[in-house]
Scaffold this motif. Sequence first.
Motif, PDB file in Angstrom:
ATOM      1  N   ASP A  47     -32.854  23.072   8.401  1.00  0.00           N
ATOM      2  CA  ASP A  47     -31.527  22.655   7.946  1.00  0.00           C
ATOM      3  C   ASP A  47     -30.468  23.608   8.483  1.00  0.00           C
ATOM      4  O   ASP A  47     -30.655  24.832   8.486  1.00  0.00           O
ATOM      5  CB  ASP A  47     -31.466  22.642   6.414  1.00  0.00           C
ATOM      6  N   HIS A  87     -38.500  19.552  15.800  1.00  0.00           N
ATOM      7  CA  HIS A  87     -38.463  20.746  14.961  1.00  0.00           C
ATOM      8  C   HIS A  87     -37.252  20.760  14.030  1.00  0.00           C
ATOM      9  O   HIS A  87     -37.271  21.410  12.985  1.00  0.00           O
ATOM     10  CB  HIS A  87     -38.449  22.010  15.836  1.00  0.00           C
ATOM     11  N   ILE A  89     -36.269  18.470  12.157  1.00  0.00           N
ATOM     12  CA  ILE A  89     -36.594  17.811  10.886  1.00  0.00           C
ATOM     13  C   ILE A  89     -36.925  18.839   9.811  1.00  0.00           C
ATOM     14  O   ILE A  89     -36.664  18.634   8.623  1.00  0.00           O
ATOM     15  CB  ILE A  89     -37.770  16.836  11.082  1.00  0.00           C
ATOM     16  N   PHE A  90     -37.469  19.966  10.231  1.00  0.00           N
ATOM     17  CA  PHE A  90     -37.904  20.996   9.286  1.00  0.00           C
ATOM     18  C   PHE A  90     -36.910  22.138   9.172  1.00  0.00           C
ATOM     19  O   PHE A  90     -37.160  23.103   8.454  1.00  0.00           O
ATOM     20  CB  PHE A  90     -39.273  21.551   9.721  1.00  0.00           C
ATOM     21  N   ASP A 122     -30.141  14.308   6.952  1.00  0.00           N
ATOM     22  CA  ASP A 122     -31.197  14.911   7.752  1.00  0.00           C
ATOM     23  C   ASP A 122     -30.605  15.568   8.987  1.00  0.00           C
ATOM     24  O   ASP A 122     -29.550  15.172   9.482  1.00  0.00           O
ATOM     25  CB  ASP A 122     -32.216  13.851   8.177  1.00  0.00           C
TER      26      ASP A 122
END
Length: 274
Positions: A45, A40, A42-43, A200
Amino acid sequence: MRFLSRLIPRSTGGRWAAGLGVAAVIGVGIYLVFFLFAFHLIFVDEVVDEEGPEFAVEADIDELISEALEAGPVATTAAASGSAEPAEDKEVTEQSMTVGEHDVEPDASDGSDDAAGSTGSAESDGSDGAAGSSETEAVAETEAAAEPDASSGSSEEEQGVRVAYVGSFGPRSHPAEGTAVVLTDGTQTFLRFDDDFATDNGPDLNVYLHTAGPDASVDDLVGDFIDLGDLKGNIGAQNFVIPSDVDLDRYNTVSVWCVRFRVVFGTAALAPMN
């Protein structure tokens, strides 16, 4: 209906066992997705915006970084200016030697007259020359007393905040960009990711200093490193304390490191400033 009745246990105990099994599978899946692999993130920031580190002496950190980036590291400056000057000096030297040896020929008769004249003037002005030299020495001593001490000035500069190293992030296993600088006042030292830093997001990210280069293998990077702590956010400005005993001439590679999976997100090579 007969097929479904065969799959579903008829007893209450069998139904409870099947329910617990399904719940266990779901629980393991949730753990893997959200806690171990953290897909999660990854989506999502994590944006931070820390002010510049605080030193005993006040300083405009943003201005110091801007000036350092404009000046560039010492290696770049030396490479840009070191090749042109020696050639120019060599050309001037050869030209001066040519003029002195070939273009100007001394006149023998004039030389004897000049020698005689200079001897006479030296004899007549000997006393005046001695007086003039004493006056010159007195003036020089006065000027030397008025000039500031160079050693005290350099010590004051060392106590001020300065940018000691500069680097730019590049990608490894994940995209990474932005500026990394080392700020110091001679007592405290900080590594700062500027506000243009971005990579990332991921699980268990830390900031490491390495002796190996930014393109080194994972095994070489973890051969000798210093852990500066958790990455505070995958986007934005943030500061990390560098221990006073760290030799940044050796530990001159910064990385964003995934501790859990031994993955390098991005690296930056720190170059010394003037």
